[in-house]
Design an enzyme around this catalytic site. Sequence first.
Site, PDB file in Angstrom:
ATOM      1  CD  GLN A   1      41.668  85.454  16.193  1.00 43.16           C
ATOM      2  OE1 GLN A   1      40.876  84.526  16.194  1.00 43.16           O
ATOM      3  NE2 GLN A   1      42.697  85.490  15.376  1.00 43.16           N
TER       4      GLN A   1
ATOM      5  CG  HIS B   1      46.635  88.157  16.469  1.00 44.84           C
ATOM      6  ND1 HIS B   1      46.376  86.894  16.016  1.00 44.84           N
ATOM      7  CD2 HIS B   1      45.983  88.987  15.597  1.00 44.84           C
ATOM      8  CE1 HIS B   1      45.619  86.947  14.935  1.00 44.84           C
ATOM      9  NE2 HIS B   1      45.371  88.204  14.660  1.00 44.84           N
TER      10      HIS B   1
ATOM     11  CG  HIS C   1      35.800  81.216  11.006  1.00 45.05           C
ATOM     12  ND1 HIS C   1      36.049  82.181  11.969  1.00 45.05           N
ATOM     13  CD2 HIS C   1      36.941  80.482  10.920  1.00 45.05           C
ATOM     14  CE1 HIS C   1      37.281  82.033  12.427  1.00 45.05           C
ATOM     15  NE2 HIS C   1      37.835  81.009  11.813  1.00 45.05           N
TER      16      HIS C   1
ATOM     17  CG  ASN D   1      38.648  81.862  16.191  1.00 45.62           C
ATOM     18  OD1 ASN D   1      38.452  82.737  17.032  1.00 45.62           O
ATOM     19  ND2 ASN D   1      39.538  81.985  15.239  1.00 45.62           N
TER      20      ASN D   1
END
Length: 623
Positions: free
Chosen positions: A448, A450, A548, A593
């Site tokens: 990710q 970002h 997670h 994810n």
Amino acid sequence: MSTSSSDPFFNFTKSSFRSAAAQKASATSLPPLPGPDKKVPGMDIKYDVVIVGSGPIGCTYARELVEAGYKVAMFDIGEIDSGLKIGAHKKNTVEYQKNIDKFVNVIQGQLMSVSVPVNTLVIDTLSPTSWQASSFFVRNGSNPEQDPLRNLSGQAVTRVVGGMSTHWTCATPRFDREQRPLLVKDDQDADDAEWDRLYTKAESYFKTGTDQFKESIRHNLVLNKLAEEYKGQRDFQQIPLAATRRSPTFVEWSSANTVFDLQNRPNTDAPNERFNLFPAVACERVVRNTSNSEIESLHIHDLISGDRFEIKADVFVLTAGAVHNAQLLVNSGFGQLGRPDPANPPQLLPSLGSYITEQSLVFCQTVMSTELIDSVKSDMIIRGNPGDLGYSVTYTPGAETNKHPDWWNEKVKNHMMQHQEDPLPIPFEDPEPQVTTLFQPSHPWHTQIHRDAFSYGAVQQSIDSRLIVDWRFFGRTEPKEENKLWFSDKITDTYNMPQPTFDFRFPAGRTSKEAEDMMTDMCVMSAKIGGFLPGSLPQFMEPGLVLHLGGTHRMGFDEQEDKCCVNTDSRVFGFKNLFLGGCGNIPTAYGANPTLTAMSLAIKSCEYIKNNFTPSPFTDQAE
């Protein structure tokens, strides 16, 4: 608990003492539900389906079953705190979308640590008249039985209606074959087709898309640079996001509320549906029948009134998260209460809490390079200096020599003219980057790239956040039997349930090697965008910080051979009406994810329920 052999608590953990919660772990002596004239508003004597937990997975069960005509009750230990839309994402406010770093405090305020080793620091400067403990305290999340060297120290839970979906990143990638559990045996094509069907439906529930940031300058700046640097080697795209862009400056982030509107039913919009949400209710145990073949009731504790009730239903669904699903089961006589004893395995669900997984996480932040920032205005024709009377910024629309599309150049021109005080050519409200290169066998980790809010990674106000890119790479962990989540028979948590305790280490071999390779990959890739932000150099983050956690109640085809707890319909082995939902079902090593995958499994589970249980008749009377 105590380091002194002369202290009365020295051998406490080895004693025969059992907490009150442990003594009640198989109790069935609650009073029945109060009569209709005294019942809690909305609470019925009997439901078709009871759901524990109000996150996206619980809402998936609710949507599927309520729309199919079932009378459903949902209980959550948390309260409603997300505004007019129950269970909505808290980032759906203009304030946080204008300043994402302010949202970090919201996340930090929502997370509650699961297991905290006791603090061995002795405060020896107290007044001599003050009471001083000879052993360590057990409140504030402290767990004397937690080995700090085998903990998931970053693991936390969110206890509000909507769960973690009220503050998550909304990243919803699909698992590839290497990460997915099998749903169809011995037929890869059929398994692929089944997953595609389930994923497609789950994506529609979450409103997943890959183009919400297509007109972000920063997003395209990072995306195009990485695509150029890795041409022919890696594919880059937008992170699949559960979100809907409402305007150029506002995104509506999906949550549990997106999946299912948690308003009680019947109501004006849904006159023929039956649903009741009960917040601030702790679900303490499910009660088994004498033959251990089905669940008869659920024991609940109203945290506001203090009352306890027994709830009847035909179907019981636990979607309280990977930790609390297992906790509720252990408190109901499944698995093993207390420190695991290999010589005395439990009879019911012997694999409960074993083979748990959590992703490794590497993180850094970079400041975009001068080259990248200068390229933003490469199509601009600039005359004079900012602030001068004759200062102007123009470009030639549609020119073949332009490096950027017209929408980009129009934004840059307007910003440079309207905000001549700003040294950056990037508009103040330019959406953040949301870039990924997906998990692949050649680089088996999820990325990710970002600018988002987590419980860590806030940027100092002295740095313009438009320059910052966050890098988060997530590595998979092989399931190993020795990695466990277990529940104390001596210590209780804040809600008087058996205290969760981790016994976890990232395995040597493939898992560890891939984590190192992932770190190297992040360092090399991030350097192509800019220099590291001081204080956010490449680093491994605390185990569990990814949030997670998986495999606590694993899915499989055969309970003994696959060392699992539920079948591919998420039904607990040996029980016809008990179902588990969430990431705890996922038995594989995964880097991406997991929420979309967990939702897909919930959809499949609902299809089984609808095929095997009949809704009660709907009446016109208020239910």
